[in-house]
Structure formats: C-alpha cells, structure tokens
Design an enzyme around this catalytic site. Sequence first.
Site, mmCIF file in Angstrom:
data_model
loop_
_atom_site.group_PDB
_atom_site.id
_atom_site.type_symbol
_atom_site.label_atom_id
_atom_site.label_comp_id
_atom_site.label_asym_id
_atom_site.label_seq_id
_atom_site.Cartn_x
_atom_site.Cartn_y
_atom_site.Cartn_z
ATOM 1 N N GLY A 64 0.799 -1.223 0.000
ATOM 2 C CA GLY A 64 0.000 0.000 0.000
ATOM 3 C C GLY A 64 0.829 1.269 0.000
ATOM 4 N N LEU B 181 0.436 3.613 -2.195
ATOM 5 C CA LEU B 181 0.862 3.401 -3.584
ATOM 6 C C LEU B 181 1.344 4.688 -4.241
ATOM 7 C CD1 LEU B 181 -2.136 1.106 -4.616
ATOM 8 C CD2 LEU B 181 0.132 0.406 -3.811
ATOM 9 N N GLY C 171 5.475 4.174 -8.921
ATOM 10 C CA GLY C 171 6.244 2.934 -9.058
ATOM 11 C C GLY C 171 5.303 1.727 -9.059
ATOM 12 N N HIS C 172 4.314 1.755 -8.166
ATOM 13 C CA HIS C 172 3.361 0.637 -8.110
ATOM 14 C C HIS C 172 2.438 0.634 -9.331
ATOM 15 C CE1 HIS C 172 4.063 1.320 -3.651
ATOM 16 N NE2 HIS C 172 4.303 0.038 -3.756
ATOM 17 N N GLU D 37 11.803 -3.684 -9.897
ATOM 18 C CA GLU D 37 13.269 -3.820 -9.838
ATOM 19 C C GLU D 37 13.868 -2.926 -8.752
ATOM 20 O OE1 GLU D 37 14.887 -3.165 -13.735
ATOM 21 O OE2 GLU D 37 14.482 -5.238 -14.342
ATOM 22 N N GLN E 240 14.840 -8.607 -3.704
ATOM 23 C CA GLN E 240 13.541 -9.265 -3.533
ATOM 24 C C GLN E 240 13.126 -9.955 -4.831
ATOM 25 O OE1 GLN E 240 9.891 -7.707 -1.402
ATOM 26 N NE2 GLN E 240 9.361 -7.044 -3.458
ATOM 27 N N MET F 231 11.431 6.074 -6.296
ATOM 28 C CA MET F 231 10.150 6.199 -5.584
ATOM 29 C C MET F 231 10.011 5.088 -4.552
ATOM 30 S SD MET F 231 7.291 7.436 -8.217
ATOM 31 C CE MET F 231 7.542 8.921 -9.176
ATOM 32 N N SER G 245 7.515 4.214 -0.750
ATOM 33 C CA SER G 245 6.515 4.675 0.229
ATOM 34 C C SER G 245 7.215 5.328 1.419
ATOM 35 C CB SER G 245 5.677 3.493 0.716
ATOM 36 O OG SER G 245 5.123 2.830 -0.392
ATOM 37 N N ARG G 246 8.445 4.899 1.706
ATOM 38 C CA ARG G 246 9.158 5.443 2.870
ATOM 39 C C ARG G 246 9.714 6.853 2.626
ATOM 40 N NH1 ARG G 246 10.836 -0.300 3.851
ATOM 41 N NH2 ARG G 246 9.960 -0.825 5.881
HETATM 42 O O1 PAF Z 1 7.586 -5.217 -2.097
HETATM 43 C C1 PAF Z 1 6.673 -5.209 -1.235
HETATM 44 O O2 PAF Z 1 5.882 -4.271 -1.144
HETATM 45 C C2 PAF Z 1 6.526 -6.388 -0.277
HETATM 46 O O3 PAF Z 1 7.771 -6.898 0.089
HETATM 47 C C3 PAF Z 1 5.630 -7.516 -0.826
HETATM 48 C C4 PAF Z 1 6.195 -8.159 -2.071
HETATM 49 C C5 PAF Z 1 4.245 -6.965 -1.122
HETATM 50 C C6 PAF Z 1 5.461 -8.620 0.230
HETATM 51 O O4 PAF Z 1 4.898 -8.130 1.406
#
Ligand code: PAF
Length: 278
Positions: free
Chosen positions: A31, A33, A36-37, A146, A151, A182, A184-185
């Site tokens: 969330g 958002l 980037g999202h 990316e 991750q 970008m 959220s933090r």
């Molecule tokens: O990248 C993120 O926002 C989180 O690590 C994810 C993939 C939603 C898992 O909680």
Amino acid sequence: MDHQTDPLALQAEALRRRAEGQRIGFVPTMGYLHQGHTSLMDIARSQCDWLVVSIFVNPLQFGPSEDLDRYPRDPEGDAAKCAGAGVDTLFMPQHFYPSDHSTSVAVAGLTDGFCGASRPNFFGGITTVVSRLFGIVQPSVAVFGEKDFQQLAVIRRMVRDLAMPIEVIGGPLIRDTDGLAMSSRNRYLTPERRQRALSLSGALKHMQALLSQRGAGTSAETLLAAGREILDFDEFDYLQIVDPDTLKDMPIIDRSARALVGGYIGGTRLIDNMALIP
Ligand code: PAF
C-alpha cells in the site's frame, strides 16, 4: 473494481477463472501506492484478463525495531489509484494468516547479503507471505519492481525452486524528477534529508559514468570507492556491484553488472540500484 477482504473467497473466484482459461495477473503491495506501483499494474494489465492487486502490510517481514506500526497507510487513495490503473479486484485482507499459521518459506544463499544481512527476518517474511498470496490469487503472471532488486531475485528463485507455474516479471525502477527512487518510505524524509537522499542515485550515476569513461574491465573497487565518496548516509549498509542473476560480487566489471546500495538517512531506510552494464 471489486473489493475483497476474504482470502478463501478470493481463491474460489481465482480457481473459477483459471478453470475458464482466464489469465490472472497479480501485483502484491504493502500500500501507500505511488507511480512505481501503478507502473507495475500497467505491465500486469497488459498481460492478463483479470488483474488483482493486494495491499497487506506483512508483519512477518518487519524486525522488532522497524516501522511496522508507523508504516504509511492510505486505503482510500490506494483504492482510487488501483481503479485508475484498471485493477479488477483489490484484495485487502482483514485476517490473512490462519491463527495457528506455522509454515515458513525461506530461500537460502541469495538472502544472506545486502538487505538480508542487516534485516534477519526480512526475506523469510517476504517469501512466506508471497507464497500464501500466490496460493490465494493463483496468478499466471506476477509483477515485482526492480527497485527491490534482491527481492525480485529471491522471488524468481523461489518460483523456480518450488516449480510454481507463475511467470515473474520485473518492472523498471521509477524515479522522481530529482532522481530519487520512488518509495513509500520517502514520506519520512524532511526536505534536508531528501536532498541528502539524492546521494544514492548520484553515487550510482557517477559509477555508471566512470565505467563508461574507463571502459569494460574496470575494477569494481575503483567504481565503489568513487561511489562511497558521494554517499551521504548516517548509517551505511552496503554498496556492491553484482551479477544481476546470482547477486554474486564482481571484482572486474566486464559484463552485465548491477550496483546495489542501501543505508539509513535520519532513521529512514533507503535502497537503490542501477545497471552499470545492462
Ligand atoms: O515489495 C513489497 O511491497 C513487499 O515486500 C511484498 C512483495 C508486497 C510482500 O509483502
């Protein structure tokens, strides 16, 4: 756009759609958002019949002294952004894990360094939540940014190792006009700290420019020393140049290479990365 809060109801709909031959696209998020999202949603939208976005701030991936309680939230703004991006179903679970949830999924090796070294619970929490999300949403294609380069590599490895029939796509990192990746933090940053945060992309761009000046075959140490000069962290975590698939350090930069950086400015964790040779 539909709203769904019940994991098993969402799974039942996903299984029905799969049985009808629909291609399911999925973008998991926590969330708050931003562009980037939504860029990941655009990619997924073009690849599927039914697009699901999840918003779940996953406690398993936060350490005891991290920002779980103050992680930024904006459910209404998020829903508007998802609707604008053509999302079909927004999944915001109220109860996500069974009360006696006792299974974890862990990827060894790739999770040892970088963010994994300083955040011991982090990747185990991510692979566990993403496995359950995949089981619920049943995606044919899942898109991850990316921006979180490690991750993405970890999720690809998990999907390969567990033979999950899911195509994982990496979406390009999106920057603000000043070059800040970008995140959220970023909202935690005061104007002064935001200015200092530009040293991450500044260091990476400088390393990129130095490599194109010196040419392939330049030592990683030359580039890393130049990058470290620019970084303005309060707490430095890592700056490394790695093979983009294995995340192994590269001493000499003569083929596809990615620079990854992470650290803290005023208590805010910031990460960034850039291809030095695509
Ligand atoms: O990248 C993120 O926002 C989180 O690590 C994810 C993939 C939603 C898992 O909680």
